[in-house]
Design an enzyme around this catalytic site. Sequence first.
Site, mmCIF file in Angstrom:
data_model
loop_
_atom_site.group_PDB
_atom_site.id
_atom_site.type_symbol
_atom_site.label_atom_id
_atom_site.label_comp_id
_atom_site.label_asym_id
_atom_site.label_seq_id
_atom_site.Cartn_x
_atom_site.Cartn_y
_atom_site.Cartn_z
ATOM 1 N N GLY A 46 44.866 39.072 43.740
ATOM 2 C CA GLY A 46 44.178 39.676 42.602
ATOM 3 C C GLY A 46 43.881 41.136 42.906
ATOM 4 N N GLN A 51 39.238 48.896 42.283
ATOM 5 C CA GLN A 51 39.767 49.048 43.644
ATOM 6 C C GLN A 51 40.788 50.165 43.777
ATOM 7 O OE1 GLN A 51 40.570 44.620 43.830
ATOM 8 N NE2 GLN A 51 40.142 45.011 45.980
ATOM 9 N N CYS A 91 39.158 40.228 50.920
ATOM 10 C CA CYS A 91 39.245 41.284 49.910
ATOM 11 C C CYS A 91 40.086 42.429 50.457
ATOM 12 C CB CYS A 91 37.841 41.791 49.573
ATOM 13 S SG CYS A 91 37.830 43.083 48.319
ATOM 14 N N LEU A 92 40.987 42.919 49.624
ATOM 15 C CA LEU A 92 41.838 44.041 50.051
ATOM 16 C C LEU A 92 41.003 45.286 50.323
ATOM 17 C CD1 LEU A 92 44.777 43.503 47.542
ATOM 18 C CD2 LEU A 92 44.756 42.965 49.998
ATOM 19 N N HIS A 133 35.711 36.905 41.580
ATOM 20 C CA HIS A 133 35.727 37.979 42.592
ATOM 21 C C HIS A 133 36.126 39.311 41.938
ATOM 22 C CE1 HIS A 133 37.083 39.404 46.803
ATOM 23 N NE2 HIS A 133 37.655 40.271 46.005
ATOM 24 N N GLU A 134 37.142 39.277 41.058
ATOM 25 C CA GLU A 134 37.618 40.515 40.410
ATOM 26 C C GLU A 134 36.603 41.048 39.390
ATOM 27 O OE1 GLU A 134 39.862 41.565 42.039
ATOM 28 O OE2 GLU A 134 40.855 39.773 42.794
ATOM 29 N N HIS A 137 34.060 42.986 41.113
ATOM 30 C CA HIS A 137 34.517 44.359 41.403
ATOM 31 C C HIS A 137 34.238 45.287 40.215
ATOM 32 C CE1 HIS A 137 36.503 44.319 45.305
ATOM 33 N NE2 HIS A 137 37.299 43.315 44.978
HETATM 34 O O1 GNR Z 1 44.011 38.741 48.056
HETATM 35 C C1 GNR Z 1 42.872 38.271 47.880
HETATM 36 N N1 GNR Z 1 42.609 37.022 48.307
HETATM 37 C C2 GNR Z 1 41.437 36.338 47.984
HETATM 38 C C3 GNR Z 1 41.180 35.158 48.677
HETATM 39 C C4 GNR Z 1 40.054 34.423 48.383
HETATM 40 C C5 GNR Z 1 39.193 34.847 47.392
HETATM 41 C C6 GNR Z 1 39.430 36.020 46.709
HETATM 42 C C7 GNR Z 1 40.554 36.757 46.995
HETATM 43 S S1 GNR Z 1 40.878 38.212 46.109
HETATM 44 C C8 GNR Z 1 41.830 39.106 47.270
HETATM 45 C C9 GNR Z 1 42.374 40.381 46.656
HETATM 46 C C10 GNR Z 1 41.231 41.268 46.275
HETATM 47 O O2 GNR Z 1 40.565 41.896 47.059
HETATM 48 N N2 GNR Z 1 40.913 41.322 45.008
HETATM 49 O O3 GNR Z 1 39.860 42.052 44.618
HETATM 50 NI NI NI Z 2 38.505 42.160 46.293
#
Ligand code: GNR
Ligand code: NI
Length: 174
Positions: A46, A51, A91-92, A133-134, A137
């Site tokens: 995601g 980001q 999270c990236l 999660h997104e 952000h």
């Molecule tokens: O790549 C991602 N893997 C992930 C694994 C578990 C819960 C959430 C994520 S999102 C993350 C990519 C990211 O940072 N999206 O904002």
């Molecule tokens: Ni993230």
Amino acid sequence: MAKLKILEFPDPRLRKKAVPVEKVDAALGTLIDDMFETMYAAPGIGLAATQVDVHRRFLVADVSSEKNEPWVLINPVILERDGVEVSEEGCLSVPGYYESVERAEQVRVRFQNRDGEEVEASFDGLLAVCIQHEIDHLDGKLFVDYLSEAKRQRIRKRLLKDRKHRVEDRVAAV
Ligand code: GNR
Ligand code: NI
């Protein structure tokens, strides 16, 4: 298509609250394509506009192993949450760290798709976790905010140190 730079914690730009997308147009489509390219290359499941330093409310996601189930959610709003589940998140923007986070197990979301059509859909499993999660952000929130202050500070210090070393290595290589 272009790969975009992903901001990393504790960059203050990750704390900005994104504003609604007003027009789903060709320029937005290009950004969406660039975000998919960036997400798939990372690799990640995601990516929120925040980001990549675009402070507008949209996100992309694809949790399939074949990378053939792309989702685009524009102006997403969570209408309903059901159940509770704890899973390991990464999270990236917080590279290298994985921690347990509690989320709703299932969410019903209203959003616009990349054609600008209004859609309502329910998500569960990893995709539900990812979408929550997104959307965090887009509100300037990171998964490390659910951890203890001590843990968050430790991650912050290590990431700053790693980055400082990366900069020094780059300078040394010139
Ligand atoms: O790549 C991602 N893997 C992930 C694994 C578990 C819960 C959430 C994520 S999102 C993350 C990519 C990211 O940072 N999206 O904002
Ligand atoms: Ni993230």
